[in-house]
Design an enzyme around this catalytic site. Structure first.
Site, PDB file in Angstrom:
ATOM      1  N   ASP A  97      -1.565  10.009  -4.265  1.00 15.43           N
ATOM      2  CA  ASP A  97      -0.033   8.895  -4.500  1.00 15.43           C
ATOM      3  C   ASP A  97       0.138   9.345  -6.219  1.00 15.43           C
ATOM      4  O   ASP A  97       1.689   9.221  -6.152  1.00 15.43           O
ATOM      5  CB  ASP A  97      -0.479   7.496  -4.629  1.00 15.43           C
ATOM      6  CG  ASP A  97      -2.107   6.941  -5.537  1.00 15.43           C
ATOM      7  OD1 ASP A  97      -2.774   7.969  -5.912  1.00 15.43           O
ATOM      8  OD2 ASP A  97      -2.851   6.157  -5.736  1.00 15.43           O
ATOM      9  N   GLY A 123       0.913  -1.587  -0.255  1.00 11.60           N
ATOM     10  CA  GLY A 123       0.005   0.492  -0.280  1.00 11.60           C
ATOM     11  C   GLY A 123       0.865   1.639   0.111  1.00 11.60           C
ATOM     12  O   GLY A 123       0.561   2.117   0.544  1.00 11.60           O
ATOM     13  N   LEU A 124       1.868   1.570  -0.529  1.00 14.17           N
ATOM     14  CA  LEU A 124       3.235   2.940  -0.844  1.00 14.17           C
ATOM     15  C   LEU A 124       2.660   3.170  -2.192  1.00 14.17           C
ATOM     16  O   LEU A 124       3.166   4.827  -2.727  1.00 14.17           O
ATOM     17  CB  LEU A 124       4.807   2.387  -0.498  1.00 14.17           C
ATOM     18  CG  LEU A 124       4.639   2.101   0.260  1.00 14.17           C
ATOM     19  CD1 LEU A 124       6.553   2.081   0.636  1.00 14.17           C
ATOM     20  CD2 LEU A 124       4.257   2.763   1.434  1.00 14.17           C
ATOM     21  N   GLY A 125       1.471   2.355  -2.922  1.00 20.24           N
ATOM     22  CA  GLY A 125       1.339   3.462  -3.803  1.00 20.24           C
ATOM     23  C   GLY A 125       1.793   3.510  -5.305  1.00 20.24           C
ATOM     24  O   GLY A 125       2.875   3.328  -6.512  1.00 20.24           O
ATOM     25  N   SER A 126       2.016   1.642  -5.742  1.00 18.37           N
ATOM     26  CA  SER A 126       3.557   1.539  -6.467  1.00 18.37           C
ATOM     27  C   SER A 126       1.993   0.934  -7.840  1.00 18.37           C
ATOM     28  O   SER A 126       2.869   1.678  -8.933  1.00 18.37           O
ATOM     29  CB  SER A 126       3.325  -0.274  -6.135  1.00 18.37           C
ATOM     30  OG  SER A 126       1.975  -0.952  -6.393  1.00 18.37           O
ATOM     31  N   SER A 127       0.959   1.506  -7.724  1.00 17.31           N
ATOM     32  CA  SER A 127      -0.224   1.655  -9.211  1.00 17.31           C
ATOM     33  C   SER A 127       0.250   3.304  -9.704  1.00 17.31           C
ATOM     34  O   SER A 127       0.699   2.826 -10.720  1.00 17.31           O
ATOM     35  CB  SER A 127      -0.926   1.121  -8.578  1.00 17.31           C
ATOM     36  OG  SER A 127      -1.196   0.377  -8.299  1.00 17.31           O
ATOM     37  N   ALA A 128      -0.130   4.244  -9.201  1.00 18.49           N
ATOM     38  CA  ALA A 128       0.247   4.812  -9.431  1.00 18.49           C
ATOM     39  C   ALA A 128       1.735   4.989  -9.765  1.00 18.49           C
ATOM     40  O   ALA A 128       2.445   6.129 -10.697  1.00 18.49           O
ATOM     41  CB  ALA A 128       0.423   6.146  -7.852  1.00 18.49           C
ATOM     42  N   ALA A 129       3.027   4.553  -9.312  1.00 15.65           N
ATOM     43  CA  ALA A 129       3.797   5.175  -9.476  1.00 15.65           C
ATOM     44  C   ALA A 129       4.304   4.428 -10.618  1.00 15.65           C
ATOM     45  O   ALA A 129       5.233   4.847 -11.591  1.00 15.65           O
ATOM     46  CB  ALA A 129       5.279   4.524  -8.088  1.00 15.65           C
TER      47      ALA A 129
END
Ligand code: PMV
Length: 304
Positions: free
Chosen positions: A136, A89-95
């Site tokens: 994100d 949940g650290l925002g891999s999709s956005a990154a």
């Protein structure tokens, strides 16, 4: 063979989780675990992926947008490499979306300002997820610690806020879209109550801003606790999150809360140099896994 490598950071939500989806401000910090995307020239027609797992939805959506901006894209191989798991949940999709669009712009020598990158990546994320504030995406593009309002209406860097954080992973993967939709249902069922919670969270963001700038961590910690109370009232915390948060507080954390959608993923605790190791071991004893991440990381950048 021409190769370009780009990386962008993940994120932690410090204040205003969920309320941001309803137009209230939030505060997010980028973290130094990065998502790398490489483009290499290829002799083969089309776009080839060499990615971890089979989920290419965000890359596909980003490619679609890039092609609508810059025409047909072909003869490239795309490789992704992450310093963090998509499970936490650290925002891999956005990154991955931000990194891919940015590396494409560099590879194709197309100018793309940060706000253009933000808008394109946010659209791609919405095309896949259907919901989300874009916070994100903003963290991945701009980096640092920012005050953010839904859709990029406000993206304001906050100076001097490298928070002394401990991050604990619950071991449980949360599905952001499902939880955001659950909250929507609660809002529809009980608009007065949920609105009151969001207003209070928005107020917290305004009050904590000067404390962050002053590095008044004791007060910032208290505001984190208040934020967690509101998230609890909203019903997005979980037993595991609560036990890690409680353990951190008992071990001397100045404040602790879940970060993001809730249900699982990560919690954060604000510590001092003296309490850090006690808080870390208390979280571990309670069954959490310490994620060694530093806040206030740089936004998207070219690596090679
Ligand atoms: O679960 P995460 O870390 O992706 O964060 C989601 C943050 C929310 O405010 C709950 C949703 C959003 O899109 O802002």
């Amino acid at each position: 063979m021409k190769t370009v490598v780009v990386s962008s950071p993940g994120k932690l939500l410090l204040f205003g989780d969920h309320a941001v989806v309803y137009g209230y401000p939030c505060i997010v910090t980028a973290v130094d675990q990065r998502m790398m995307v490489t483009i290499t020239e290829s002799e083969k027609d089309g776009v080839m992926y060499d990615v971890l797992g089979s989920d290419t939805r965000f890359l596909d959506a980003a490619l679609h947008i890039a092609q609508s901006l810059w025409g047909n894209i072909s003869h490239i191989a795309v490789q992704t490499k992450s310093q963090f798991s998509e499970k936490i949940g650290l925002g891999s999709s956005a990154a991955v979306t931000v990194s891919f669009l940015f590396v494409l712009s560099k590879y194709l020598s197309k100018p793309l300002k940060p706000i253009g990158l933000f808008n394109a990546a946010y659209k791609a994320v919405l095309d896949v997820q259907g919901v989300g504030s874009g916070v994100d995406v903003a963290a991945s593009v701009y980096g640092g610690t920012i005050r953010y309002v839904m859709g990029g209406k406000e993206i304001m860097p906050i100076d001097g806020s490298v928070l002394p954080l401990v991050v604990g992973y619950t071991g449980i993967k949360a599905d952001t879209a499902t939880i955001v939709n659950d909250v929507k249902k609660k809002y529809e069922d009980n608009p007065e109550k949920v609105k009151r919670i969001f207003e209070a969270m928005g107020g917290l963001v305004d009050q904590v801003m000067p404390r962050l700038v002053d590095k008044d961590w004791e007060r910032v910690g208290k505001f984190m606790d208040f934020n967690q109370e509101y998230l609890r009232d909203l019903g997005v915390s979980s037993e595991k999150l609560e036990s890690l948060i409680l353990a951190a507080k008992h071990a001397g954390a100045l404040g602790a809360k879940l970060s993001g959608a809730g249900g699982g993923d990560c919690m954060i605790a604000l510590v001092t140099n003296d309490t850090r190791k006690f808080v870390e071991s208390a979280i571990e004893k309670a069954g959490g896994q310490i994620m060694h991440v530093k806040p206030n990381a740089k936004g998207v950048r070219v690596e090679v």
